[in-house]
Write an enzyme that holds these catalytic residues in place. Structure first.
Site, PDB file in Angstrom:
ATOM      1  CB  SER A  44      47.746  44.299  37.031  1.00  0.00           C
ATOM      2  OG  SER A  44      47.718  42.887  37.129  1.00  0.00           O
ATOM      3  CE  LYS A  45      50.359  42.208  30.527  1.00  0.00           C
ATOM      4  NZ  LYS A  45      51.354  43.235  30.811  1.00  0.00           N
ATOM      5  NE  ARG A  46      50.736  40.185  36.744  1.00  0.00           N
ATOM      6  CZ  ARG A  46      51.281  41.305  36.296  1.00  0.00           C
ATOM      7  NH1 ARG A  46      51.690  41.392  35.061  1.00  0.00           N
ATOM      8  NH2 ARG A  46      51.424  42.364  37.084  1.00  0.00           N
ATOM      9  CG  ASP A  47      44.379  41.672  39.115  1.00  0.00           C
ATOM     10  OD1 ASP A  47      44.836  40.766  39.832  1.00  0.00           O
ATOM     11  OD2 ASP A  47      44.750  42.859  39.177  1.00  0.00           O
TER      12      ASP A  47
END
Ligand code: GLU
Length: 454
Positions: free
Chosen positions: A227-230
């Site tokens: 995900s974009k948080r990774d």
């Protein structure tokens, strides 16, 4: 000329995620491999999220990766406009075709797509039973990656919402038809939409394009999609961290594709030549930053010194390691020593900061280790006058003079090296010592030793 027309159809959200970049790259590679056309279409129907800033991040990211588009924003083309928000006329026109064909109805203010088709509109009981059968008839998708996939679309679905906005499935298919798309290469998360899309293609009387659904990219640890948080998920971060676009692009090409040999470092020409659907993996791939960094390091070490310096300068400047006007010759000489040890551009300041800054920190462990063998201050006091007296402060001259001195003390010259390195850099390791001293120059070396001795 090949008739292949592929498209990358992102909904810009303000991030250019590695998964999107991979979809863009695979489409671009397929276009370049076949001599086809790569279309960039902006699916910006979500007005809240699709801002100018979001578009800028996307276009910049694509350009950074070298993914040039043949048709699309800022480039134009025969099938424009390339923003869904500007294609309402086309959607109206296509909706009318479905209305005329009796494939729509209104319910709760929305316009629905009728799965069964006009053949069954005037049905009797017998036909009604047939319809039930037809409804559960699966759509067969001959996916270029997944093979045969069957999915039954069981319920009618909305085409245009109550507020007049067309839904994704409808505009996506209309645009693929209107833009003459021959191959749809996209993430596996869209496989579940494809039966709806095939139903729509059929309703328009158009042969569906070839679908190629590419497997997911899993996050580095644990299960689940990245995900974009990774960490490592956003392309804009790589540019900022000084990764080389060619290395990132090479790495992303390996996320779900392989050249069928053991090679990992491939230049873009080779990837274009070898890229095709049979090389796309069925299984998911896992993001591996170590592998990316290793590949990046290989690319970095291959750069010529001018290019390497050009890329490193702004990062060193930003890190406060060098001034804006740092002498180019000195910078290049230092980077020439450090480049072979480079892992990434953003770690260059750690690797070579002490060449430029006198207030480098002294690594305590190294200091203790050196002091165990002999008093470094005494060793350095012995050789300081020799270094001061050297006219040509070259690696060879330093070596010759130190060797002569060591011999007179019945020591090996290496006995002096750890203290010497530690005093001028605060470190236990680094580039070869003698060339490093030469690059630093006599004034710097002597004053650092003097300060160390106290
Ligand atoms: N806008 C869709 C997305 O970003 C495009 C899907 C497709 O490629 O068909 O996921």
């Amino acid at each position: 000329m090949s008739q292949v027309r592929v498209r990358f159809a992102p909904s810009p959200t303000g991030f250019f995620h590695i998964g999107s970049a991979r979809t863009a790259l695979f489409n671009w590679l397929y276009a370049r491999h076949t001599g086809g056309t790569f279309v960039l279409r902006i699916e910006d129907t979500d007005k809240e999220r699709n801002t100018d800033e979001a578009l800028r991040v996307l276009l910049e990211g694509m350009r950074w990766l070298g993914l040039d588009w043949d048709e699309g924003p800022e480039v134009g083309g025969d099938c424009g406009p390339y923003f869904q928000s500007q294609r309402q006329d086309i959607y109206d026109e296509y909706l009318q075709k479905l209305v005329d064909a009796g494939r729509t109805y209104e319910k709760d203010g929305a316009i629905w797509f009728k799965l069964e088709g006009e053949r069954y509109t005037a049905y009797d009981d017998y036909l009604k039973a047939e319809i039930e059968k037809v409804k559960t008839q699966p759509v067969v998708i001959d996916d270029a990656v997944r093979g045969r996939v069957e999915r039954a679309e069981e319920k009618d679905f909305v085409l245009v919402r109550k507020d007049g906005s067309p839904v994704f499935h409808f505009v996506n298919v209309v645009d693929d038809i209107a833009m003459g798309i021959t191959h749809v290469i996209r993430g596996e998360d869209h496989l579940s939409n494809t039966s709806k899309h095939v139903e729509l293609f059929n309703a328009f009387g158009v042969t569906p394009p070839v679908f190629a659904h590419i497997p997911l990219i899993l996050k580095e640890e644990g299960s689940g999609k990245m995900s974009k948080r990774d960490k490592g998920a956003l392309i804009e971060d790589y540019a900022e961290r000084g990764f080389l676009a060619a290395a990132v692009r090479n790495y992303i090409s390996l996320l779900g594709w392989n050249p069928k040999d053991e090679r990992e470092k491939l230049d873009i020409g080779e990837i274009i030549e070898l890229f095709d659907f049979p090389g796309i993996n069925k299984g998911n791939s896992r993001f591996d930053e170590k592998k990316l960094s290793a590949l990046n390091a290989e690319y970095l070490r291959e750069l010529n010194l001018e290019s390497f310096t050009f890329l490193a300068r702004p990062l060193l400047n930003e890190a406060g390691v060098i001034a804006e006007d740092e002498d180019e010759d000195y910078l290049q000489a230092v980077l020439g020593l450090c480049q072979p040890k480079a892992r990434s551009l953003d770690t260059m300041s750690e690797l070579c900061g002490y060449f430029f800054q006198d207030d480098y920190s002294m690594d305590e462990k190294t200091g203790n280790k050196i002091a165990k063998k002999a008093d470094p201050k005494e060793l350095l006091a012995e050789i300081l006058p020799i270094l001061e007296g050297l006219e040509n402060f070259t690696a060879d001259a330093i070596q010759a003079s130190l060797e002569a001195h060591a011999e007179s003390k019945d020591l090996k010259v290496f006995a002096y090296f750890p203290a010497l390195r530690y005093s001028v850099s605060g470190q236990g390791g680094g580039p070869d010592l003698l060339p490093m001293l030469e690059v630093m120059g006599k004034v710097r070396v002597v004053s650092r030793i003097q300060r160390f001795i106290g």
